[in-house]
Design a protein around this motif. Structure first.
Motif, short mmCIF file in Angstrom:
data_model
loop_
_atom_site.label_atom_id
_atom_site.label_comp_id
_atom_site.label_asym_id
_atom_site.label_seq_id
_atom_site.Cartn_x
_atom_site.Cartn_y
_atom_site.Cartn_z
N HIS A 64 30.54 12.01 52.35
CA HIS A 64 29.62 12.74 51.46
C HIS A 64 30.38 13.91 50.83
CE1 HIS A 64 25.98 10.66 52.92
NE2 HIS A 64 26.73 10.49 53.98
N ASP A 75 32.18 10.61 57.33
CA ASP A 75 30.81 11.03 57.00
C ASP A 75 30.75 12.45 56.41
OD1 ASP A 75 28.16 10.38 56.73
OD2 ASP A 75 27.65 10.54 58.84
N HIS A 122 22.49 3.90 53.54
CA HIS A 122 22.45 4.27 54.96
C HIS A 122 21.34 3.49 55.63
CE1 HIS A 122 24.97 7.55 53.68
NE2 HIS A 122 24.98 8.11 54.89
N HIS A 170 33.20 6.13 53.38
CA HIS A 170 31.88 6.76 53.64
C HIS A 170 32.12 8.26 53.86
CE1 HIS A 170 27.61 6.41 55.27
NE2 HIS A 170 27.93 7.68 55.47
N HIS A 191 26.78 3.13 58.25
CA HIS A 191 26.56 3.14 59.71
C HIS A 191 26.21 1.73 60.21
CE1 HIS A 191 27.01 7.45 59.98
NE2 HIS A 191 26.18 7.57 58.95
ZN LIG Z 1 26.52 9.30 55.71
#
Ligand SMILES: [Zn+2]
Length: 336
Positions: A16, A277, A194, A14, A218
């Protein structure tokens, strides 16, 4: 409890792509392109924001200087070098077609080709393996998401293996985006979204029932809902947990590391994993995440091996790659 150490082989699922951009990389590009981004950096050169909404604004401002496939080639090299320095042997990053040619399929192909080329070069030099997950941006709405879904479907293959959704979870419902997810699924892409970061457990239920995802980004809000935890376990859904991100952003179920639900979820045998993240935004990296888990919960090699194997099981890659990753993970954490 096992020996406290955090230096084994790590798997990240995970991350970005733009959110992993080192601030100095974005600052250099901004100065080359003569774009004034001074407002998004603090005195020490880090990204600045005070709320989740402001975080999204800072994030999107940083993205404005990522204008060409070549920019994404260099960004990808920078991200993967950072990953390698933290013992990451496999990473999946979220790639938003909206930030790569505004979800135009022809433009997206060029961006994706540059990112894949950078991933291949990083693999040759450092051994790290990368796969891409195309993502739509929730607050851009379902119509824009369809365009991202089409980009994803048109480029599904060995490198682009998944489709997902990020952005502001308070906008609309998961099911509003079903068209884009159905298109991606039909093209053979694996799915994640998400949910249960800012939205409650209902958002996680909608993700499971309305989008049919196999992973949840998450998902930590499920801690308030024992029946949902049972459903997640029964369906063998994996949670992409990002503790440092939750604590930095002030997600209500994670007011501190000590109160973060990952421990309770792990103890209940939920398939949890650990990722960063948007690491530079949250002043974190995967080494720090593991160190904090060791310091806070006394976790060591045995627990980290479980987290890493969960991530291998849930990874959107082929069986042969998984076999190699699993061997490396087990050898590095528990010497098997
Ligand atoms: Zn995220």
């Amino acid at each position: 409890m096992s020996e406290p150490r955090a230096d084994g082989a790590k798997i990240e699922i995970h991350l970005h792509h733009e959110g992993a951009a080192p601030p100095e990389f974005i600052r250099r590009l901004a100065s080359e392109k003569k774009v004034d981004l001074s407002k998004i950096f603090d005195d020490t050169g880090g990204y600045v924001f005070t709320s989740f909404t402001e975080f999204l604004r800072t994030y999107e401002a940083a993205c404005t200087v990522l204008q060409t496939p070549q920019d994404f080639y260099h960004l990808t090299r920078a991200i993967l070098e950072e990953c390698v320095s933290h013992g990451v042997i496999y990473t999946e990053t979220f790639l938003a077609p909206d930030f790569c040619g505004n979800s135009d399929v022809a433009a997206w192909r060029d961006y994706l080709a540059a990112i894949e080329e950078a991933a291949n070069h990083a693999h040759q030099e450092h051994g790290i393996v990368m796969r891409g997950i195309a993502t739509c941006v929730r607050h851009m709405g379902p119509e824009q998401a369809k365009k991202s879904g089409l980009c994803a479907a048109e480029t599904a293959g060995d490198f682009l293996t998944g489709f997902g959704m990020g952005g502001d979870e308070s906008i609309g419902h998961q099911g509003d985006f079903a068209y884009a997810f159905d298109m991606a699924r039909e093209a053979g892409l694996r799915l994640t979204t998400h949910a249960g970061e800012w939205g409650g457990s209902q958002s996680v239920r909608e993700a499971i029932h309305d989008l049919n995802v196999e992973r949840i980004g998450h998902g930590v809000q499920c801690i308030k809902d024992p029946a949902l935890i049972e459903e997640i376990k029964a369906r063998q859904i994996t949670l992409e947990v990002c503790p440092g991100s939750n604590v930095a952003l002030g997600v209500d179920v994670a007011p501190s590391w000590a109160e973060h639900p990952i421990k309770a979820l792990f103890d209940q045998s939920v398939r949890v994993t650990v990722s960063t993240d948007d690491p530079p935004f949250f002043h974190t990296n995967l080494t720090r995440e593991y160190d904090m888990l060791a310091d806070t919960f006394g976790w060591g090699a045995a627990e980290f091996c479980v987290l890493s194997e969960n991530a291998v099981d849930a990874a959107f890659c082929d069986a042969e790659t998984k076999k190699t990753l699993r061997e490396k993970v087990r050898k590095s954490w528990i010497n098997i």
